[in-house]
Design a protein around this motif. Structure first.
Motif, PDB file in Angstrom:
ATOM      1  N   ARG A 102      51.434  16.255 -57.928  1.00 43.03           N
ATOM      2  CA  ARG A 102      52.753  15.645 -58.119  1.00 43.03           C
ATOM      3  C   ARG A 102      52.981  14.500 -57.149  1.00 43.03           C
ATOM      4  NH1 ARG A 102      57.411  14.363 -54.928  1.00 43.03           N
ATOM      5  NH2 ARG A 102      59.080  13.956 -56.418  1.00 43.03           N
ATOM      6  N   GLN A 103      52.694  14.733 -55.861  1.00 42.58           N
ATOM      7  CA  GLN A 103      53.079  13.773 -54.845  1.00 42.58           C
ATOM      8  C   GLN A 103      52.162  12.560 -54.785  1.00 42.58           C
ATOM      9  OE1 GLN A 103      53.396  16.177 -51.285  1.00 42.58           O
ATOM     10  NE2 GLN A 103      55.308  17.134 -51.960  1.00 42.58           N
ATOM     11  N   GLN A 152      56.566  23.168 -46.310  1.00 45.84           N
ATOM     12  CA  GLN A 152      57.234  23.075 -47.607  1.00 45.84           C
ATOM     13  C   GLN A 152      57.415  24.464 -48.227  1.00 45.84           C
ATOM     14  OE1 GLN A 152      56.153  19.858 -50.301  1.00 45.84           O
ATOM     15  NE2 GLN A 152      54.858  18.936 -48.733  1.00 45.84           N
ATOM     16  N   SER A 172      53.499  10.123 -57.261  1.00 44.45           N
ATOM     17  CA  SER A 172      54.821   9.800 -56.747  1.00 44.45           C
ATOM     18  C   SER A 172      54.730   8.835 -55.569  1.00 44.45           C
ATOM     19  CB  SER A 172      55.538  11.078 -56.314  1.00 44.45           C
ATOM     20  OG  SER A 172      56.787  10.780 -55.728  1.00 44.45           O
ATOM     21  N   LYS A 222      56.023  22.549 -58.391  1.00 41.15           N
ATOM     22  CA  LYS A 222      55.616  22.788 -57.008  1.00 41.15           C
ATOM     23  C   LYS A 222      56.573  23.749 -56.321  1.00 41.15           C
ATOM     24  CE  LYS A 222      57.235  20.699 -53.783  1.00 41.15           C
ATOM     25  NZ  LYS A 222      57.874  20.123 -52.593  1.00 41.15           N
ATOM     26  N   ALA A 238      51.357  20.218 -55.549  1.00 41.14           N
ATOM     27  CA  ALA A 238      52.057  19.280 -54.669  1.00 41.14           C
ATOM     28  C   ALA A 238      51.278  17.979 -54.563  1.00 41.14           C
ATOM     29  CB  ALA A 238      52.248  19.894 -53.282  1.00 41.14           C
ATOM     30  N   SER A 255      67.708  15.405 -56.811  1.00 48.79           N
ATOM     31  CA  SER A 255      66.410  14.809 -56.495  1.00 48.79           C
ATOM     32  C   SER A 255      66.500  13.293 -56.528  1.00 48.79           C
ATOM     33  CB  SER A 255      65.347  15.300 -57.485  1.00 48.79           C
ATOM     34  OG  SER A 255      64.082  14.776 -57.147  1.00 48.79           O
ATOM     35  N   CYS A 278      58.223  11.573 -61.936  1.00 55.02           N
ATOM     36  CA  CYS A 278      57.454  12.725 -61.452  1.00 55.02           C
ATOM     37  C   CYS A 278      58.246  14.005 -61.195  1.00 55.02           C
ATOM     38  CB  CYS A 278      56.724  12.341 -60.158  1.00 55.02           C
ATOM     39  SG  CYS A 278      55.605  10.936 -60.326  1.00 55.02           S
ATOM     40  N   HIS A 279      59.517  14.064 -61.554  1.00 56.92           N
ATOM     41  CA  HIS A 279      60.303  15.258 -61.221  1.00 56.92           C
ATOM     42  C   HIS A 279      59.737  16.568 -61.787  1.00 56.92           C
ATOM     43  CE1 HIS A 279      63.710  17.664 -59.975  1.00 56.92           C
ATOM     44  NE2 HIS A 279      63.755  18.171 -61.192  1.00 56.92           N
ATOM     45  N   THR A 313      61.036   9.423 -58.773  1.00 60.64           N
ATOM     46  CA  THR A 313      61.732  10.635 -59.210  1.00 60.64           C
ATOM     47  C   THR A 313      61.811  10.712 -60.725  1.00 60.64           C
ATOM     48  OG1 THR A 313      63.060  10.703 -57.193  1.00 60.64           O
ATOM     49  CG2 THR A 313      63.884  11.952 -59.078  1.00 60.64           C
ATOM     50  N   ASP A 341      57.500  18.144 -59.436  1.00 62.18           N
ATOM     51  CA  ASP A 341      58.204  18.664 -58.275  1.00 62.18           C
ATOM     52  C   ASP A 341      58.788  20.041 -58.573  1.00 62.18           C
ATOM     53  OD1 ASP A 341      58.845  18.314 -55.649  1.00 62.18           O
ATOM     54  OD2 ASP A 341      60.669  17.171 -56.003  1.00 62.18           O
TER      55      ASP A 341
END
Length: 297
Positions: A271-272, A229, A275, A33, A268, A74, A26-27, A23, A30
């Protein structure tokens, strides 16, 4: 000084640390996204031509801290979710493998992931709702509706009642398939790698093995299950009146086509992916360190 034996909580502690680390790192991805997933073209929202354009506009008005809106829920949500997820998932997976023969370890992994994810969603949905609403407070709005996580919860309960904290819950439960696919694929790849190297399951592998397993499983899970999502983000958005999974799906498809259900999928994955790698690498390494506290003399 003797360190207490924490080996029974290795998954919990490892997952908690993984959630916190990912978090912090990488927030901002997010936030992007969420904003791209929620954007149906309404005039109330700032329209970004690209992810870079979004970053420029946000930073110009609010500075770097603008990229960290929704950071508190988050951080809390990720640490609790990952800690409980790894602990409960591995306990349930072990129980199913020992007591319930489904004929497939992968099926047991998927069942464990879905059940665990649904249980955790009952606890954390209010946290994720506040994160979404804080992330959707735009830089072009004259006044922010919420001053923080607790204020968002208070206003939500006052205006929508307790059920308001569970908007998007159904899509969240549907979304447990994302975590189930990810953890099942990850566990399967790690177990296969252990077998290929002649090691028992749960042996500590190389960092490269964990990077490959976590990144592959995350891309697979994100791409397959991404529509949930988009639907969940739109149902939790305080700027619009999306209600109901089916109505939100129809409205999205009618206005934006099937592709609308994958809006924000690229960011996503961008980002993910890091993460997921950070989460699982941290989890595996912290879990190993915690396991070393067992039977200390």
């Amino acid at each position: 000084m003797k360190i207490p034996d924490l080996s029974n909580y290795d998954h919990l502690i490892g997952g908690f640390c993984g959630g916190v680390t990912s978090t912090v790192a990488c927030h901002p991805f997010d936030l992007l996204k969420i904003r791209f997933s929620a954007n149906e073209g309404h005039a109330l929202r700032p329209q970004y031509t690209s992810y870079l354009d979004a970053v420029r506009k946000i930073v110009k008005v609010e500075g770097i801290r603008g990229l960290y809106q929704g950071w508190t829920p988050s951080l809390i949500g990720a640490s609790i979710s990952w800690g409980l997820y790894f602990q409960w998932y591995n306990s349930l997976r072990k129980y199913l493998n020992e007591n319930l023969s489904t004929g497939s370890e992968m099926v047991n992994n998927l069942i464990s992931g879905c059940v665990t994810g649904s249980a955790i969603m009952c606890i954390t949905n209010p946290i994720w709702l506040t994160k979404t609403r804080l992330c959707l407070q735009y830089e072009n709005q004259q006044a922010k509706k919420y001053s923080g996580m607790l204020d968002c919860m208070r206003q939500t309960v006052r205006q929508e009642g307790i059920p308001g904290l569970y908007r998007g819950f159904v899509t969240g439960v549907i979304g447990t398939t994302h975590g189930a696919v990810q953890i099942a694929a990850y566990s399967w790849m790690v177990d296969k790698r252990c077998a290929a190297r002649g090691l028992p399951n749960n042996s500590f592998l190389s960092q490269t093995d964990y990077v490959v397993a976590s990144s592959t499983s995350k891309i697979l899970a994100t791409t397959i299950t991404f529509p949930y999502q988009v639907l969940r983000t739109r149902m939790q958005d305080h700027n619009t009146d999306y209600r109901g999974v089916w109505k939100t799906t129809l409205r999205t498809v009618q206005n934006e086509g099937i592709a609308g259900l994958w809006k924000g999928c690229l960011i996503a994955n961008i980002r993910q992916l890091p993460s997921a790698v950070i989460t699982f690498l941290t989890y595996e390494n912290v879990k190993r360190l915690v396991g070393m506290t067992k039977n200390q003399k």
